[in-house]
Scaffold this active site. Structure first.
Site, mmCIF file in Angstrom:
data_model
loop_
_atom_site.group_PDB
_atom_site.id
_atom_site.type_symbol
_atom_site.label_atom_id
_atom_site.label_comp_id
_atom_site.label_asym_id
_atom_site.label_seq_id
_atom_site.Cartn_x
_atom_site.Cartn_y
_atom_site.Cartn_z
ATOM 1 N N ARG A 65 0.679 -1.449 -0.026
ATOM 2 C CA ARG A 65 -0.105 0.110 -0.055
ATOM 3 C C ARG A 65 0.897 1.209 0.045
ATOM 4 N NH1 ARG A 65 -5.650 -0.500 1.704
ATOM 5 N NH2 ARG A 65 -6.131 -2.644 1.000
ATOM 6 N N ARG B 128 -3.639 6.389 0.973
ATOM 7 C CA ARG B 128 -4.278 7.599 1.780
ATOM 8 C C ARG B 128 -3.382 8.321 2.340
ATOM 9 N NH1 ARG B 128 -9.809 4.643 3.472
ATOM 10 N NH2 ARG B 128 -8.288 2.984 3.279
ATOM 11 N N ARG C 71 -7.107 11.371 -6.043
ATOM 12 C CA ARG C 71 -8.143 10.730 -5.952
ATOM 13 C C ARG C 71 -9.096 11.755 -5.858
ATOM 14 N NH1 ARG C 71 -11.672 9.504 -1.861
ATOM 15 N NH2 ARG C 71 -12.174 7.146 -1.447
ATOM 16 N N ASP D 181 -6.804 -2.676 -7.635
ATOM 17 C CA ASP D 181 -7.303 -3.399 -6.315
ATOM 18 C C ASP D 181 -7.742 -4.831 -6.608
ATOM 19 O OD1 ASP D 181 -8.553 -2.461 -3.781
ATOM 20 O OD2 ASP D 181 -9.645 -4.031 -4.371
ATOM 21 N N TYR E 148 -14.930 -12.102 -0.157
ATOM 22 C CA TYR E 148 -15.538 -10.934 -0.691
ATOM 23 C C TYR E 148 -16.805 -11.422 -1.456
ATOM 24 C CZ TYR E 148 -11.912 -7.869 1.319
ATOM 25 O OH TYR E 148 -11.096 -7.150 2.346
HETATM 26 O O1 CP3 Z 1 0.293 -1.423 -2.375
HETATM 27 C C1 CP3 Z 1 -0.130 -0.844 -3.420
HETATM 28 O O2 CP3 Z 1 0.148 0.770 -3.227
HETATM 29 C C2 CP3 Z 1 -1.058 -1.024 -4.520
HETATM 30 C C3 CP3 Z 1 -2.619 -0.711 -4.248
HETATM 31 C C4 CP3 Z 1 -3.530 -1.650 -3.762
HETATM 32 C C5 CP3 Z 1 -4.847 -1.078 -3.147
HETATM 33 N N1 CP3 Z 1 -5.568 -2.187 -2.619
HETATM 34 C C6 CP3 Z 1 -5.399 0.078 -3.325
HETATM 35 C C7 CP3 Z 1 -6.395 0.627 -2.543
HETATM 36 C C8 CP3 Z 1 -3.513 -3.118 -3.259
HETATM 37 C C9 CP3 Z 1 -2.374 -3.869 -3.393
HETATM 38 C C10 CP3 Z 1 -4.905 -3.435 -2.948
HETATM 39 C C11 CP3 Z 1 -5.154 -4.840 -2.621
HETATM 40 C C12 CP3 Z 1 -6.395 -4.941 -1.721
HETATM 41 N N2 CP3 Z 1 -7.727 -4.352 -1.788
HETATM 42 C C13 CP3 Z 1 -6.347 -6.172 -0.525
HETATM 43 C C14 CP3 Z 1 -5.291 -6.860 -0.103
HETATM 44 C C15 CP3 Z 1 -4.229 -6.082 0.544
HETATM 45 C C16 CP3 Z 1 -3.742 -6.549 1.740
HETATM 46 O O3 CP3 Z 1 -3.201 -5.467 2.352
HETATM 47 O O4 CP3 Z 1 -3.967 -7.757 2.285
HETATM 48 C C17 CP3 Z 1 -7.547 -6.020 -0.190
HETATM 49 C C18 CP3 Z 1 -8.117 -6.812 0.848
HETATM 50 C C19 CP3 Z 1 -8.466 -5.186 -0.999
HETATM 51 C C20 CP3 Z 1 -9.978 -4.715 -0.775
HETATM 52 C C21 CP3 Z 1 -10.177 -3.243 -0.550
HETATM 53 N N3 CP3 Z 1 -10.002 -2.216 -1.407
HETATM 54 C C22 CP3 Z 1 -10.260 -2.790 0.964
HETATM 55 C C23 CP3 Z 1 -10.379 -3.664 2.202
HETATM 56 C C24 CP3 Z 1 -10.144 -1.317 0.738
HETATM 57 C C25 CP3 Z 1 -10.276 -0.290 1.855
HETATM 58 C C26 CP3 Z 1 -11.468 0.164 2.073
HETATM 59 C C27 CP3 Z 1 -11.232 1.398 3.112
HETATM 60 O O5 CP3 Z 1 -11.907 2.476 2.672
HETATM 61 O O6 CP3 Z 1 -10.643 1.266 4.001
HETATM 62 C C28 CP3 Z 1 -9.852 -1.095 -0.657
HETATM 63 C C29 CP3 Z 1 -9.753 0.332 -1.274
HETATM 64 C C30 CP3 Z 1 -8.302 0.689 -1.681
HETATM 65 N N4 CP3 Z 1 -7.647 -0.003 -2.387
HETATM 66 C C31 CP3 Z 1 -7.690 1.783 -1.129
HETATM 67 C C32 CP3 Z 1 -6.711 1.678 -1.775
HETATM 68 C C33 CP3 Z 1 -5.429 2.843 -1.674
HETATM 69 C C34 CP3 Z 1 -8.362 2.895 -0.447
HETATM 70 C C35 CP3 Z 1 -9.237 3.520 -1.081
HETATM 71 C C36 CP3 Z 1 -9.423 4.978 -1.117
HETATM 72 O O7 CP3 Z 1 -8.606 5.746 -1.660
HETATM 73 O O8 CP3 Z 1 -10.552 5.482 -0.577
#
Ligand code: CP3
Length: 354
Positions: free
Chosen positions: A26, A30, A39, A76, A153
């Site tokens: 990640r 954010r 974003r 994602d 999911y």
């Molecule tokens: O690592 C990176 O920089 C690459 C980007 C990345 C994102 N999601 C961006 C994201 C990666 C590798 C993921 C994978 C992901 N997505 C996982 C597995 C990661 C892990 O850490 O085990 C999972 C479970 C997801 C599903 C998902 N997508 C969740 C649970 C969320 C968060 C929701 C929240 O509001 O907290 C997301 C959204 C997401 N994916 C964000 C980012 C930066 C935040 C969204 C935003 O900008 O509002």
């Protein structure tokens, strides 16, 4: 194209390096104000992820600030079920949701492997664009969710604290869950293969929820599908080998089995020491991890001390990729991540002297 910094690829191949490579799960997210600004321009997270130019822009943001040894595609894991027709959307403050969760045999029967270059074109376009913009600075990581984590999911219809619906399926109708995992695994393999063909140089699978399973259920519903990916996923030819990393939250009990799967590397969280992980995997794989993300809330001195402890735990010689044990959280001060990245490079060279 020759890579100017191949430390990360060398470490994954367990070849000598000058110092330990580091990237952060990640790393584009954010906690960075410039991410939040892009974003906002995109309007939403999905608007950002589905726009290759903007996805490329945020992928490169952390590299402009920190001396990272890899870039990770901004996307994602839930893009795959979205392409399978489940209808992904995000509710502010509640995380991801699906309009059409998978609950019945009829619904599982209708699922098919998506056509990646069609339904997920925005992902492979982003990979091609990022490779061009990186211009050989560092390698690019592509990724996917693990079959079990995606199934969580897909069946729950979103995030869950208890996983009751997908676990009820595991206990009551295991054959149905296996049919679902089977088509999801084929999709994951096709998705990672398309990312590699578009230019991804390393592939990581996130088994974020494997650790919520009992050992018996993990060995029935998560491990075999990770093993199938490790066996079947093409990695390219010999001079252009794209290594596979299997990351799993809570995978410590299964390190021996994961190391024997045919994967190139295993990513671990902070509930196991790298010394134990290294002993138990016996040099079969590279190891990635595993600083507790909460350490980033410590002072700079605390961060340097804990980085040093992780390096010390792995010990001397090649095969270590420094990372957190899970993703960086939105409340971290970016200056603290700079302290971490610089500390990994500054403190690790004594572990690599021959
Ligand atoms: O690592 C990176 O920089 C690459 C980007 C990345 C994102 N999601 C961006 C994201 C990666 C590798 C993921 C994978 C992901 N997505 C996982 C597995 C990661 C892990 O850490 O085990 C999972 C479970 C997801 C599903 C998902 N997508 C969740 C649970 C969320 C968060 C929701 C929240 O509001 O907290 C997301 C959204 C997401 N994916 C964000 C980012 C930066 C935040 C969204 C935003 O900008 O509002």
């Amino acid at each position: 194209m020759t890579l100017r910094n191949d430390r990360f690829l060398r470490a994954l191949r367990r070849e000598p390096v000058d110092c330990t490579p580091v990237w952060i799960m990640r790393q584009a997210g954010r906690y960075l104000p410039e991410y939040r600004a892009t974003r906002a321009r995109a309007g939403s997270f999905l608007g950002l992820a589905k726009n290759p130019e903007l996805a490329c822009e945020v992928t490169l943001q952390p590299l402009a600030r920190f001396d990272l040894d890899a870039a990770i595609l901004f996307s994602d894991i839930l893009t795959v079920p979205d392409a399978m027709g489940l209808g992904l959307y995000f509710v502010e403050g509640e995380g991801p949701k699906f309009e059409r969760p998978i609950r019945t045999a009829a619904q599982v029967g209708q699922l098919a492997v998506p056509d990646i270059e069609d339904d997920l074109r925005y992902v492979t376009d982003a990979v091609r664009l990022i490779r061009r913009e990186l211009d050989g600075r560092v390698p690019l990581i592509g990724f996917s969710g693990s079959p079990w984590t995606l199934a969580c999911y897909m069946v729950e219809g979103g995030g869950s604290d208890t996983f009751s619906t997908v676990k009820a399926m595991a206990y009551n109708t295991p054959a149905l869950l296996h049919r679902l995992l089977d088509v999801v695994t084929s999709s994951v393999i096709a998705y990672l293969d398309a990312q590699r063909c578009a230019g991804a140089q390393v592939m990581q699978v996130f088994d974020t929820w494997g650790g919520v399973l009992s050992p018996a259920l993990y060995r029935e519903f998560s491990l075999p599908y990770l093993q199938r990916i490790a066996r079947e996923l093409p990695r390219g030819d010999r001079d252009d080998h794209a290594p596979l990393i299997l990351f799993g939250k809570g995978n410590a009990p299964y390190l021996e089995e994961l190391a024997q799967s045919g994967t190139d590397a295993v990513g671990v969280d902070w509930t196991v020491s790298l010394a134990d992980a290294r002993r138990r995997t016996g040099g079969r794989v590279a190891l990635q991890g595993n600083l507790d993300p909460a350490v980033l809330h410590g002072t700079p001195d605390t961060i340097r001390r804990e980085v040093s402890n992780v390096l010390e735990s792995y010990g001397t010689g090649p095969g270590h990729v420094f990372n957190l044990g899970h993703g960086i959280t939105p409340d971290v001060n970016p200056e603290h991540l700079k302290v971490l990245v610089d500390a990994v490079h500054a403190l690790s060279w004594p572990f690599h002297e021959s």
